[in-house]
Design an enzyme around this catalytic site. Structure first.
Site, PDB file in Angstrom:
ATOM      1  CB  SER A   1      -0.887   0.005   1.253  1.00  0.00           C
ATOM      2  OG  SER A   1      -1.460   1.279   1.475  1.00  0.00           O
ATOM      3  CE1 TYR A  19      -4.340  -2.026   5.080  1.00  0.00           C
ATOM      4  CE2 TYR A  19      -3.470   0.182   4.714  1.00  0.00           C
ATOM      5  CZ  TYR A  19      -3.952  -1.010   4.221  1.00  0.00           C
ATOM      6  OH  TYR A  19      -4.042  -1.189   2.854  1.00  0.00           O
TER       7      TYR A  19
END
EC number: 1.1.1.1
Length: 256
Positions: free
Chosen positions: A140, A153
């Site tokens: 990501s 995350y």
């Protein structure tokens, strides 16, 4: 080195998710030999759709939770290798975005990815007589610069980038190459439903979606382009419909 997906065998962990399903649709258009999807929840309608897009491609589903012990992953891969004989590409795509679930976020986004990778090395590692292979890990953009309201995350995605970069440097030893594809904010159910760590920002999803995003299809198309470019060690950014190789800055060197 450019890579053609025609007649190849691809195993896709979480290939039925938002970005995952759109990427699977793009993959079958490339005339794969086999697309094997490993996911927690079976979606017969999605599997049927993939088969209809290109009936020449054999699409197979196996239930798989990346948080299982590594021995179970190895057992599943043994079954798949027995069926296909060879696997050319492993895509690790499992991920959750919920900083309320700290342990599960780490288990799915990082530990599970490491364990699945470690398990397939049993079959691919050239030191064991294996043929080598290609690993595509989904990270990501938060692995580059965190969304600070979701530090758990973001931390797992930074770990994925570092782990994969290490795999790439080990390729001369193992015969296994690796790279990351790192999507920016993409319009999927994942983004609409996530929570901030300790509720530091109750409206984090709404605030992120107020900024420019990309559709899942555009991300998927660039995802497959990155696979075809097949650059060992590449850190790809897939953001706002573009594909860009990130140049990582070195601030320290172990010297070994």
């Amino acid at each position: 080195m450019a890579f053609t997906l025609t007649n190849k065998n691809v195993v896709f962990v979480a290939g039925l998710g938002g970005i995952g399903l759109d990427t699977s649709k793009e993959l079958v258009k490339r005339d794969l030999k086999n697309l094997v999807i490993l996911d927690r929840i079976e979606n017969p309608a999605a599997i049927a759709e993939l088969k209809a897009i290109n009936p020449k491609v054999t699409v197979t589903f196996y239930p798989y939770d990346v948080t299982v012990p590594i021995a179970e992953t190895t057992k599943l891969l043994k079954t798949i290798f027995a069926q296909l004989k060879t696997i050319d590409v492993l895509i690790n795509g499992a991920g959750i975005l919920d900083d309320h679930q700290i342990e599960r976020t780490i288990a799915v986004n990082y530990t599970g990815l490491v364990n699945t990778t470690t398990a397939i090395l049993d079959f691919w590692d050239k030191r064991k007589g294996g043929p080598g292979g290609i690993i595509c890990n989904i990270g990501s953009v938060t692995g580059f610069n965190a969304i600070y309201q979701v530090p758990v995350y973001s931390g797992t995605k930074a770990a994925v980038v570092n782990f994969t970069s290490s795999l790439a440097k080990l390729a001369p030893i193992t015969g296994v190459t690796a790279y990351t594809v790192n999507p920016g904010i993409t319009r999927t159910t994942l983004v609409h439903k996530f929570n901030s760590w300790l509720d530091v920002e109750p409206q984090v999803a709404e605030k992120l979606l107020a900024h420019p995003t990309q559709p899942s299809l555009a991300c998927a198309q660039n995802f497959v382009k990155a696979i075809e470019l097949n650059q060992n060690g590449a850190i790809w950014k897939l953001d706002l419909g573009t594909l860009e190789a990130i140049q990582w800055s070195k601030h320290w060197d172990s010297g070994i």
